[in-house]
Motif scaffolding. Sequence first.
Motif, PDB file in Angstrom:
ATOM      1  N   GLU A  90     -31.062  84.597  -4.492  1.00 49.40           N
ATOM      2  CA  GLU A  90     -31.491  84.953  -5.841  1.00 49.40           C
ATOM      3  C   GLU A  90     -30.892  83.998  -6.865  1.00 49.40           C
ATOM      4  O   GLU A  90     -29.902  83.306  -6.590  1.00 49.40           O
ATOM      5  CB  GLU A  90     -31.114  86.400  -6.200  1.00 49.40           C
ATOM      6  CG  GLU A  90     -29.628  86.659  -6.287  1.00 49.40           C
ATOM      7  CD  GLU A  90     -29.322  88.126  -6.587  1.00 49.40           C
ATOM      8  OE1 GLU A  90     -30.211  88.979  -6.406  1.00 49.40           O
ATOM      9  OE2 GLU A  90     -28.184  88.411  -7.013  1.00 49.40           O
ATOM     10  N   ILE A  91     -31.511  83.978  -8.037  1.00 45.19           N
ATOM     11  CA  ILE A  91     -31.007  83.240  -9.196  1.00 45.19           C
ATOM     12  C   ILE A  91     -30.583  84.271 -10.226  1.00 45.19           C
ATOM     13  O   ILE A  91     -31.348  85.190 -10.549  1.00 45.19           O
ATOM     14  CB  ILE A  91     -32.098  82.334  -9.815  1.00 45.19           C
ATOM     15  CG1 ILE A  91     -32.702  81.398  -8.765  1.00 45.19           C
ATOM     16  CG2 ILE A  91     -31.532  81.551 -11.002  1.00 45.19           C
ATOM     17  CD1 ILE A  91     -31.757  80.368  -8.220  1.00 45.19           C
ATOM     18  N   ARG A  92     -29.361  84.125 -10.758  1.00 42.76           N
ATOM     19  CA  ARG A  92     -28.873  85.066 -11.767  1.00 42.76           C
ATOM     20  C   ARG A  92     -28.813  84.392 -13.133  1.00 42.76           C
ATOM     21  O   ARG A  92     -28.526  83.202 -13.238  1.00 42.76           O
ATOM     22  CB  ARG A  92     -27.490  85.585 -11.367  1.00 42.76           C
ATOM     23  CG  ARG A  92     -27.526  86.431 -10.101  1.00 42.76           C
ATOM     24  CD  ARG A  92     -26.147  86.868  -9.669  1.00 42.76           C
ATOM     25  NE  ARG A  92     -26.195  87.647  -8.427  1.00 42.76           N
ATOM     26  CZ  ARG A  92     -25.126  87.972  -7.715  1.00 42.76           C
ATOM     27  NH1 ARG A  92     -23.912  87.594  -8.119  1.00 42.76           N
ATOM     28  NH2 ARG A  92     -25.255  88.677  -6.600  1.00 42.76           N
ATOM     29  N   THR A 188     -36.752  77.894 -17.926  1.00 41.63           N
ATOM     30  CA  THR A 188     -38.034  78.511 -17.595  1.00 41.63           C
ATOM     31  C   THR A 188     -38.661  77.842 -16.376  1.00 41.63           C
ATOM     32  O   THR A 188     -39.177  78.519 -15.470  1.00 41.63           O
ATOM     33  CB  THR A 188     -38.997  78.418 -18.794  1.00 41.63           C
ATOM     34  OG1 THR A 188     -38.434  79.146 -19.892  1.00 41.63           O
ATOM     35  CG2 THR A 188     -40.360  78.988 -18.456  1.00 41.63           C
ATOM     36  N   ALA A 189     -38.601  76.500 -16.334  1.00 43.68           N
ATOM     37  CA  ALA A 189     -39.165  75.765 -15.198  1.00 43.68           C
ATOM     38  C   ALA A 189     -38.408  76.070 -13.917  1.00 43.68           C
ATOM     39  O   ALA A 189     -39.004  76.225 -12.842  1.00 43.68           O
ATOM     40  CB  ALA A 189     -39.148  74.269 -15.484  1.00 43.68           C
ATOM     41  N   LEU A 190     -37.067  76.172 -14.009  1.00 45.60           N
ATOM     42  CA  LEU A 190     -36.273  76.484 -12.819  1.00 45.60           C
ATOM     43  C   LEU A 190     -36.616  77.883 -12.302  1.00 45.60           C
ATOM     44  O   LEU A 190     -36.790  78.088 -11.094  1.00 45.60           O
ATOM     45  CB  LEU A 190     -34.789  76.371 -13.152  1.00 45.60           C
ATOM     46  CG  LEU A 190     -33.802  76.349 -11.984  1.00 45.60           C
ATOM     47  CD1 LEU A 190     -32.501  75.674 -12.403  1.00 45.60           C
ATOM     48  CD2 LEU A 190     -33.505  77.730 -11.453  1.00 45.60           C
ATOM     49  N   GLN A 191     -36.711  78.839 -13.223  1.00 47.36           N
ATOM     50  CA  GLN A 191     -37.038  80.203 -12.792  1.00 47.36           C
ATOM     51  C   GLN A 191     -38.449  80.290 -12.214  1.00 47.36           C
ATOM     52  O   GLN A 191     -38.684  81.012 -11.236  1.00 47.36           O
ATOM     53  CB  GLN A 191     -36.893  81.155 -13.974  1.00 47.36           C
ATOM     54  CG  GLN A 191     -35.447  81.321 -14.433  1.00 47.36           C
ATOM     55  CD  GLN A 191     -35.314  82.192 -15.657  1.00 47.36           C
ATOM     56  OE1 GLN A 191     -35.492  83.410 -15.575  1.00 47.36           O
ATOM     57  NE2 GLN A 191     -35.023  81.585 -16.796  1.00 47.36           N
ATOM     58  N   ALA A 192     -39.388  79.533 -12.809  1.00 48.13           N
ATOM     59  CA  ALA A 192     -40.751  79.526 -12.279  1.00 48.13           C
ATOM     60  C   ALA A 192     -40.777  78.945 -10.872  1.00 48.13           C
ATOM     61  O   ALA A 192     -41.488  79.446  -9.978  1.00 48.13           O
ATOM     62  CB  ALA A 192     -41.668  78.731 -13.205  1.00 48.13           C
ATOM     63  N   ALA A 193     -39.983  77.879 -10.646  1.00 45.96           N
ATOM     64  CA  ALA A 193     -39.911  77.287  -9.308  1.00 45.96           C
ATOM     65  C   ALA A 193     -39.360  78.293  -8.306  1.00 45.96           C
ATOM     66  O   ALA A 193     -39.807  78.367  -7.157  1.00 45.96           O
ATOM     67  CB  ALA A 193     -39.042  76.031  -9.344  1.00 45.96           C
ATOM     68  N   ALA A 194     -38.370  79.083  -8.743  1.00 47.22           N
ATOM     69  CA  ALA A 194     -37.801  80.106  -7.856  1.00 47.22           C
ATOM     70  C   ALA A 194     -38.841  81.180  -7.522  1.00 47.22           C
ATOM     71  O   ALA A 194     -39.003  81.565  -6.353  1.00 47.22           O
ATOM     72  CB  ALA A 194     -36.581  80.742  -8.512  1.00 47.22           C
ATOM     73  N   ARG A 195     -39.550  81.648  -8.515  1.00 52.11           N
ATOM     74  CA  ARG A 195     -40.523  82.726  -8.281  1.00 52.11           C
ATOM     75  C   ARG A 195     -41.674  82.265  -7.388  1.00 52.11           C
ATOM     76  O   ARG A 195     -42.199  83.058  -6.604  1.00 52.11           O
ATOM     77  CB  ARG A 195     -41.024  83.253  -9.618  1.00 52.11           C
ATOM     78  CG  ARG A 195     -39.953  84.020 -10.415  1.00 52.11           C
ATOM     79  CD  ARG A 195     -40.535  84.698 -11.636  1.00 52.11           C
ATOM     80  NE  ARG A 195     -39.513  85.492 -12.315  1.00 52.11           N
ATOM     81  CZ  ARG A 195     -38.922  85.129 -13.459  1.00 52.11           C
ATOM     82  NH1 ARG A 195     -39.248  83.979 -14.041  1.00 52.11           N
ATOM     83  NH2 ARG A 195     -38.011  85.910 -14.008  1.00 52.11           N
ATOM     84  N   HIS A 198     -40.746  82.945  -4.058  1.00 55.17           N
ATOM     85  CA  HIS A 198     -40.410  84.357  -3.835  1.00 55.17           C
ATOM     86  C   HIS A 198     -38.897  84.593  -3.850  1.00 55.17           C
ATOM     87  O   HIS A 198     -38.377  85.445  -3.121  1.00 55.17           O
ATOM     88  CB  HIS A 198     -41.021  84.863  -2.523  1.00 55.17           C
ATOM     89  CG  HIS A 198     -42.498  84.609  -2.429  1.00 55.17           C
ATOM     90  ND1 HIS A 198     -43.420  85.290  -3.195  1.00 55.17           N
ATOM     91  CD2 HIS A 198     -43.201  83.716  -1.677  1.00 55.17           C
ATOM     92  CE1 HIS A 198     -44.636  84.844  -2.920  1.00 55.17           C
ATOM     93  NE2 HIS A 198     -44.541  83.892  -2.001  1.00 55.17           N
ATOM     94  N   VAL A 199     -38.194  83.799  -4.667  1.00 55.01           N
ATOM     95  CA  VAL A 199     -36.759  84.001  -4.873  1.00 55.01           C
ATOM     96  C   VAL A 199     -36.580  84.900  -6.092  1.00 55.01           C
ATOM     97  O   VAL A 199     -37.157  84.646  -7.155  1.00 55.01           O
ATOM     98  CB  VAL A 199     -36.034  82.651  -5.102  1.00 55.01           C
ATOM     99  CG1 VAL A 199     -34.578  82.882  -5.498  1.00 55.01           C
ATOM    100  CG2 VAL A 199     -36.118  81.791  -3.853  1.00 55.01           C
ATOM    101  N   ALA A 200     -35.812  85.951  -5.951  1.00 54.12           N
ATOM    102  CA  ALA A 200     -35.600  86.893  -7.051  1.00 54.12           C
ATOM    103  C   ALA A 200     -34.820  86.237  -8.189  1.00 54.12           C
ATOM    104  O   ALA A 200     -33.904  85.436  -7.958  1.00 54.12           O
ATOM    105  CB  ALA A 200     -34.840  88.120  -6.544  1.00 54.12           C
ATOM    106  N   VAL A 201     -35.185  86.565  -9.417  1.00 54.56           N
ATOM    107  CA  VAL A 201     -34.451  86.147 -10.616  1.00 54.56           C
ATOM    108  C   VAL A 201     -34.005  87.408 -11.325  1.00 54.56           C
ATOM    109  O   VAL A 201     -34.825  88.260 -11.684  1.00 54.56           O
ATOM    110  CB  VAL A 201     -35.333  85.294 -11.548  1.00 54.56           C
ATOM    111  CG1 VAL A 201     -34.556  84.917 -12.804  1.00 54.56           C
ATOM    112  CG2 VAL A 201     -35.833  84.044 -10.824  1.00 54.56           C
ATOM    113  N   CYS A 202     -32.697  87.570 -11.526  1.00 51.99           N
ATOM    114  CA  CYS A 202     -32.191  88.812 -12.112  1.00 51.99           C
ATOM    115  C   CYS A 202     -30.972  88.521 -12.985  1.00 51.99           C
ATOM    116  O   CYS A 202     -30.291  87.504 -12.803  1.00 51.99           O
ATOM    117  CB  CYS A 202     -31.824  89.811 -11.023  1.00 51.99           C
ATOM    118  SG  CYS A 202     -30.620  89.188  -9.844  1.00 51.99           S
TER     119      CYS A 202
END
Length: 241
Positions: A90-92, A188-195, A198-202
């Motif tokens: 996950e990414i926090r 935003t780009a990093l979180q979009a790449a994670a999603r 299918h990597v959770a962002v929380c």
Amino acid sequence: MTVDLTKRDVPDDVPDEGESRWATATLDAMPLPGEEPWKLSIGGMLRRHPKVPRGAGRVLGLLDRFGAIEFGPDGLGFDGEEVRWEKVIEIRTRTVDDLLLGPVSESVIDQVRDRLPPVPGRRWAVRQAVQTVTALVLAARQDLLEERPDRPPVPCEIVYLGRLGGVKRIEAGLFAALCMDRRPEIGTALQAAARRRHVAVCPAAPHDLATGTAQRAKALQHRTALLTARLRTAAGRSPEE
């Protein structure tokens, strides 16, 4: 030692208006992430400085790992630590005031000074790195004290599966966090790449250092004053070249 950052007669190691403007303008002009592997570091920023001394290339290369944010098709990382996407759990995220009030702001001084050996260009690089980080701290503090409502949290922690099966973390340094706060498109780009993978962002659990708007504002003023004083001290300890 604390510094009243509202006074105009602050010591010379606090960046003047021109240096502060250079730091923020250079960060604002840095290319944003696209489809290709992307990286931002303080070394990369300082290569754009109009007064880079001859022979400073080695020093700036060492600073490529300091404060770095990097991600692409294969993986991502902060401060020279990278992990492949398939290992990421996950990414926090945190708000920038939480980061400034937390322990991440304490390590930036030693990172700036200790990563650079005594080679030509070291003093210039340390001073400019210190002034760049200080300028971004002051810009962030001003925005925070004005309580801008449009400040999204920044991705600051990568939780991943280690080689032996244990869960590990990579935390963004202060420079990386400040860059993502000022240029929210990066986070935003990093979180979009994670999603997309299918990597959770929380959100991460907030640092329990101050509660309430007034208390946090007071704590933030105190913390950034101390941080600026420590940055000035770090610049003063660098050897003459």
